[in-house]
Motif scaffolding. Structure first.
Motif, short mmCIF file in Angstrom:
data_model
loop_
_atom_site.label_atom_id
_atom_site.label_comp_id
_atom_site.label_asym_id
_atom_site.label_seq_id
_atom_site.Cartn_x
_atom_site.Cartn_y
_atom_site.Cartn_z
N GLU A 359 0.81 -1.21 0.00
CA GLU A 359 0.00 0.00 0.00
C GLU A 359 0.85 1.27 0.00
O GLU A 359 0.33 2.37 -0.20
CB GLU A 359 -0.93 0.01 1.22
CG GLU A 359 -1.95 -1.11 1.23
CD GLU A 359 -2.93 -0.99 2.38
OE1 GLU A 359 -3.62 0.04 2.44
OE2 GLU A 359 -2.99 -1.91 3.22
N LEU A 360 2.15 1.12 0.26
CA LEU A 360 3.03 2.27 0.32
C LEU A 360 3.74 2.49 -1.01
O LEU A 360 4.02 1.52 -1.73
CB LEU A 360 4.09 2.06 1.41
CG LEU A 360 3.61 2.04 2.86
CD1 LEU A 360 4.73 1.52 3.76
CD2 LEU A 360 3.17 3.43 3.30
N PRO A 361 4.08 3.73 -1.34
CA PRO A 361 4.97 3.94 -2.48
C PRO A 361 6.29 3.21 -2.24
O PRO A 361 6.73 3.10 -1.08
CB PRO A 361 5.18 5.46 -2.48
CG PRO A 361 4.02 6.02 -1.72
CD PRO A 361 3.68 4.97 -0.69
N PRO A 362 6.93 2.67 -3.28
CA PRO A 362 8.16 1.88 -3.09
C PRO A 362 9.22 2.57 -2.26
O PRO A 362 9.89 1.93 -1.43
CB PRO A 362 8.63 1.63 -4.52
CG PRO A 362 7.39 1.70 -5.34
CD PRO A 362 6.53 2.73 -4.69
N GLU A 363 9.40 3.87 -2.45
CA GLU A 363 10.45 4.59 -1.71
C GLU A 363 10.15 4.66 -0.22
O GLU A 363 11.06 4.75 0.61
CB GLU A 363 10.67 5.98 -2.28
CG GLU A 363 9.52 6.95 -2.09
CD GLU A 363 8.47 6.86 -3.20
OE1 GLU A 363 7.63 7.78 -3.30
OE2 GLU A 363 8.48 5.86 -3.95
N ARG A 364 8.86 4.62 0.15
CA ARG A 364 8.51 4.64 1.57
C ARG A 364 8.54 3.23 2.15
O ARG A 364 8.93 3.04 3.31
CB ARG A 364 7.13 5.27 1.78
CG ARG A 364 6.97 6.70 1.29
CD ARG A 364 8.18 7.59 1.52
NE ARG A 364 8.71 7.53 2.88
CZ ARG A 364 9.97 7.83 3.20
NH1 ARG A 364 10.84 8.17 2.26
NH2 ARG A 364 10.38 7.76 4.44
N ALA A 365 8.13 2.24 1.39
CA ALA A 365 8.22 0.86 1.85
C ALA A 365 9.67 0.47 2.13
O ALA A 365 9.95 -0.39 2.97
CB ALA A 365 7.61 -0.09 0.83
N ALA A 366 10.60 1.13 1.47
CA ALA A 366 12.02 0.80 1.62
C ALA A 366 12.56 1.11 3.01
O ALA A 366 13.62 0.60 3.39
CB ALA A 366 12.83 1.55 0.56
N VAL A 367 11.84 1.93 3.80
CA VAL A 367 12.34 2.25 5.14
C VAL A 367 11.96 1.17 6.14
O VAL A 367 12.44 1.19 7.28
CB VAL A 367 11.82 3.62 5.62
CG1 VAL A 367 12.11 4.71 4.60
CG2 VAL A 367 10.34 3.57 5.95
N ALA A 368 11.11 0.23 5.75
CA ALA A 368 10.62 -0.78 6.70
C ALA A 368 11.74 -1.60 7.32
O ALA A 368 11.72 -1.84 8.54
CB ALA A 368 9.59 -1.68 6.02
N PRO A 369 12.74 -2.08 6.56
CA PRO A 369 13.82 -2.85 7.21
C PRO A 369 14.55 -2.04 8.28
O PRO A 369 14.95 -2.60 9.32
CB PRO A 369 14.74 -3.18 6.04
CG PRO A 369 13.85 -3.21 4.84
CD PRO A 369 12.87 -2.10 5.09
#
Length: 406
Positions: A359-369
């Motif tokens: 559901e997140l833009p890829p650049e924001r999902a990238a902060v999950a780790p």
């Protein structure tokens, strides 16, 4: 006094919604909120849109209030024009809904059923102050169709109740749980507030132990917030009472989570714990999942497929508008894609089910780790494509949201 309404665009006098919004409404679950704005006394920390008899003045009657709400139900039926699914939840909040006769609340349920339809397994909840209910009143609530009751306990410690301006006697909420159970309520919630001035760890543990012993299947626990314009805010500003301490609030949350978990309650939203999935508050889950609802009553907020609106605050003005055939909406806003994403992230990360990374833009999902590395989100859930907060993450939920939306 109650907090101010948001700023927004003028709402149409007839309450109409755009055709595209109505077309989308069929795809989302639908519920109804009913605001009952009456209280016997005002608690010092409360900024809800509620009124004591002295604050209301003339022109507003508890006896005629249900009739006014029925007029808004009929207006809602005209505006929505059968485009929503039948209602799956109804929630009476306030204020103190149980200051009205149970029969009046039942009339509103009947009108909702006739206007929108009610699912066979609909959850129908009401909030209640313990001192306003009796075994007979609970029986009438069941007869009216209610399936769930939420009781305001706040604390089991007399001096904490005094600081919060709560009027019920200690022990009365637990008695009310037993009375609700005896009347046939399977689902009963107790509300708690932690972090009151001068509350100790021992006081908080006493309240947690009392809640568990009472036997509800759901517990809500909220940190005390000093809201602008309240009596509590004035006392804090004058130095009469100390402000809540963030570190203390965090410690109290951990105590609640660990105590409730040990007693068989699992968190499913940051401030809510349930004994089972069936015990969750489905109406609140509807709010948290971007579904649709119509809010009835003065100051009530509604949302249908990206359009949000709110009613005028004062019960007298609310009644005048409906009596004239006009919508009581004071303003509204249409959420754009970014605003809807922001709200989705803010709400979903607070849930035990979490937020799908997709559901997140890829650049924001990238902060999950990185969030997982900081111990804020669960590694196993992340491997399955979902962002779920750890206990530490729940304490820092706002910071997690900021990272995801930066």
């Amino acid at each position: 006094m109650p907090s101010a309404l948001p700023h927004g665009d003028p709402a149409p006098a007839d309450g109409r919604l755009p055709a595209a919004v109505l077309a989308d409404a069929a795809q989302r679950p639908f519920g109804v909120y009913v605001h009952i704005p009456f209280c016997q006394t005002r608690c010092g920390y409360c900024d809800f849109n509620t009124y004591t008899a002295a604050e209301l003045g003339s022109g507003v009657s508890r006896g005629s209030y249900a009739d006014t709400v029925l007029a808004e139900v009929r207006l809602a039926g005209t505006v929505l024009d059968g485009r929503t699914p039948i209602a799956s939840t109804v929630f009476f909040g306030g204020g103190t809904p149980t200051l009205l006769p149970a029969e009046h609340l039942g009339l509103i349920i009947t009108e909702i059923r006739e206007t929108f339809g009610l699912a066979a397994d609909a959850e129908i909840s009401t909030e209640a102050n313990p001192e306003t209910v009796t075994p007979g009143y609970f029986a009438k609530l069941r007869e009216a169709g209610f399936t769930r009751v939420s009781l305001g306990m706040q604390s089991a410690v007399p001096r904490v109740l005094e600081v919060l301006d709560r009027k019920h006697r200690p022990g009365r909420p637990q008695e009310a749980v037993a009375e609700a159970r005896a009347a046939g309520f399977e689902h009963v919630n107790l509300d708690l507030i932690y972090g009151a001035p001068y509350e100790t760890d021992a006081d908080w543990q006493t309240s947690l132990d009392a809640v568990i012993a009472a036997g509800p299947d759901h517990v809500s626990a909220y940190a005390l917030v000093v809201e602008e314009g309240t009596a509590l805010a004035r006392q804090v500003a004058q130095g009469v009472l100390p402000a809540p301490d963030d570190d203390v609030l965090a410690d109290r949350y951990v105590m609640a989570d660990e105590t409730l978990h040990a007693a068989g309650f699992d968190w499913y939203e940051v401030s809510n714990w349930a004994r089972s999935d069936a015990a969750r508050c489905r109406h609140n889950e509807l709010y948290w999942s971007d579904a649709n609802w119509w809010g009835l009553g003065p100051g009530a907020h509604s949302h249908v497929s990206g359009v949000r609106w709110w009613n005028v605050k004062h019960p007298a003005r609310y009644a005048v508008l409906l009596e004239s055939g006009a919508s009581p909406a004071a303003g509204r806003e249409t959420l754009d894609a970014q605003a809807r994403l922001t709200e989705r992230v803010m709400l979903a990360v607070r849930m035990r089910d979490g937020l799908a990374l997709a559901e997140l833009p890829p650049e924001r999902a990238a902060v999950a780790p990185q969030l997982a590395g900081w111990g804020l989100v669960e590694h196993p859930a992340l491997e399955q494509g979902r962002l779920v907060l750890t206990q530490r993450g729940r304490l820092l939920a706002d910071a997690v949201v900021r990272e995801l939306l930066a």
